[in-house]
Scaffold this motif. Structure first.
Motif, mmCIF file in Angstrom:
data_model
loop_
_atom_site.group_PDB
_atom_site.id
_atom_site.type_symbol
_atom_site.label_atom_id
_atom_site.label_comp_id
_atom_site.label_asym_id
_atom_site.label_seq_id
_atom_site.Cartn_x
_atom_site.Cartn_y
_atom_site.Cartn_z
ATOM 1 N N ALA A 119 -7.762 -4.765 -4.487
ATOM 2 C CA ALA A 119 -6.677 -4.016 -3.834
ATOM 3 C C ALA A 119 -5.494 -4.903 -3.472
ATOM 4 O O ALA A 119 -4.779 -4.624 -2.520
ATOM 5 N N ALA A 166 3.073 0.313 -3.065
ATOM 6 C CA ALA A 166 2.147 -0.444 -3.907
ATOM 7 C C ALA A 166 2.824 -0.835 -5.217
ATOM 8 O O ALA A 166 3.538 -0.041 -5.837
ATOM 9 N N ALA A 173 -4.750 -0.813 -5.153
ATOM 10 C CA ALA A 173 -4.163 -0.708 -3.817
ATOM 11 C C ALA A 173 -4.378 0.676 -3.214
ATOM 12 O O ALA A 173 -4.386 1.693 -3.901
ATOM 13 N N GLU A 233 -7.199 5.434 -4.114
ATOM 14 C CA GLU A 233 -6.731 4.144 -4.604
ATOM 15 C C GLU A 233 -6.312 4.294 -6.059
ATOM 16 O O GLU A 233 -6.651 5.258 -6.734
ATOM 17 N N THR A 286 0.844 -1.190 0.000
ATOM 18 C CA THR A 286 0.000 0.000 0.000
ATOM 19 C C THR A 286 0.878 1.238 0.000
ATOM 20 O O THR A 286 2.096 1.160 0.186
#
Length: 423
Positions: A143, A97, A201, A208, A93
């Motif tokens: 994600a 990411a 992510a 995102e 993340t």
């Protein structure tokens, strides 16, 4: 803030990954990890992809590629991806990411085929070499990595009439995230027959990565036969630019299917959006943020809704949106779903002919008898007041009820969505 649905498969994937970087030199596969790549499938992870790519590089289809973190193809370099190549991304993340960025002045040459598409997915996916689909992930597995971003030198309408902007989802200190310029014919390469799965992510709260992000991509770029599956955020988002896209399908994303912003001026043809259990709008359309005006074109579009999401609208046109949306077929939406002109500016653009609807066919939900009533103007503080649209009579000229029209869905037979009988 969106709800975050992340598979528990992610938890066990952070350790034990090894690989080797593969350039255009002869291929020498390494001994794979004893865990079989960490995904539980027993499939070898043969090569790794990480860091910045400043020279031409080819990803071949003879081994699984492991994407580690943010990978940027920098100005002057070309990333070539062979048909049938499978890329599996590690989780992460924020700044960690796993993403692929094609920066301004770089190119991607990713030309898959219907029989051998290029697959970009998560390390948790048990898909193996020679396969189009794994068996263990669904559209609810979101994600698990970032996505693909292509950035160019075409025009965009940015706040303060800035000539460039930093793409969302990429940290502000990464100059490879800049996009925008003056060359609407800019060429970022070719993307054809690619399926992008299980991405989106989280970068920060409410921020995102899209499945496919196109930032100021020029019309010299060729993009067709694209699938985005199970992304947490939007399926495909256009930030300015003039690139044309055909045969795109978005399935089961967590936000909007096709999202237009910052005066995108290209054409999207023969494309489909299929809602999932947490999807929002089929189409979300914003105009420019600066003084530069431009209008897009959408033609032969199929929108398939869902009955579960609180949002789940056909389309939302906002913030000085301008463009033409023609030959649309919509089905599977709720009684209260609508095509919304979100403020007085957008409504005025419609009156002035800057927004055009042509030949919409809607398979009406039970309890709705008038297709024209789908089109509504929303005014007042926030989104609290819905008034009877002033354009109902005009809607009668472009809207009808029926069960046919929109995109030719047969072109999507190669996709994950087709394998799931999603349409």
């Amino acid at each position: 803030m969106k709800k975050l649905f992340i598979s528990a498969l992610t938890i066990t994937l952070l350790g034990g990954m090894v690989g080797c970087t593969k350039d255009d030199a002869p291929v020498i596969p390494i001994t794979p990890p004893t865990s079989g790549g960490g995904d539980g499938s027993g499939e070898e992870v043969d090569y790794t992809l990480s860091g910045q790519i400043s020279e031409d590089k080819t990803l071949t289809a003879d081994g699984i590629w492991e994407l580690q973190g943010r990978v940027s193809v920098t100005e002057g370099a070309t990333l070539t991806i062979e048909p049938g190549t499978i890329i599996k991304a590690l989780p992460g993340t924020g700044a960690n990411a796993s993403t692929i960025i094609i920066a301004r002045g770089a190119k991607i040459m990713a030309e898959g085929t219907a029989d051998n598409p290029i697959i970009m997915t998560s390390i948790a996916d048990n898909i193996k070499l020679g396969q189009k689909f794994g068996t263990n992930l669904t559209i609810s597995d979101r994600a698990l990595w970032g996505g693909l971003l292509i950035l160019g030198n075409a025009k965009g309408s940015f706040s303060g009439d800035s000539p460039e902007n930093q793409i969302e989802g990429i940290p502000a200190d990464d100059e490879n995230g800049l996009y925008g310029g003056t060359d609407d014919a800019d060429n970022s390469g070719v993307v054809n027959y690619i399926s992008i799965r299980h991405g989106g992510a989280l970068i920060g709260e409410g921020n995102e990565i899209n499945g496919l992000t196109l930032g100021a991509v020029g019309s010299g770029t060729s993009i067709s036969n694209i699938e985005v599956v199970g992304n947490l955020d939007d399926g495909i988002e256009f930030f300015g630019g003039a690139v044309n896209v055909s045969n795109a399908i978005v399935y089961g994303v967590g936000d909007d299917g096709l999202d237009i912003d910052q005066a995108y001026s290209g054409t999207i043809t023969n494309s489909a959006v299929i809602g999932g259990p947490i999807s929002d709008h089929g189409l979300e359309i914003d105009g420019g943020e600066g003084s530069f005006p431009a209008g897009f074109t959408m033609d032969n579009i199929t929108l398939i809704g869902n009955l579960e999401t609180e949002g789940g609208q056909y389309a939302d046109l906002r913030d000085n949106a301008q463009g033409t949306i023609s030959n649309v077929y919509a089905t599977g939406f709720k009684v209260d779903s609508n095509v919304e002109l979100d403020n007085n500016v957008v409504a005025q653009n419609f009156i002035d002919g800057k927004i055009v609807f042509e030949n919409w066919v809607i398979n009406l939900p039970e309890g709705v008898n008038d297709a024209n009533s789908i089109f509504q103007e929303k005014t007042g503080e926030g989104e609290s007041t819905i008034i009877t649209p002033p354009f109902t009579e005009q809607a009668a000229g472009w809207t009808s009820k029926g069960t046919t029209g929109g995109a030719d869905l047969s072109v999507f037979d190669w996709t994950f969505a087709a394998s799931e009988n999603a349409y």
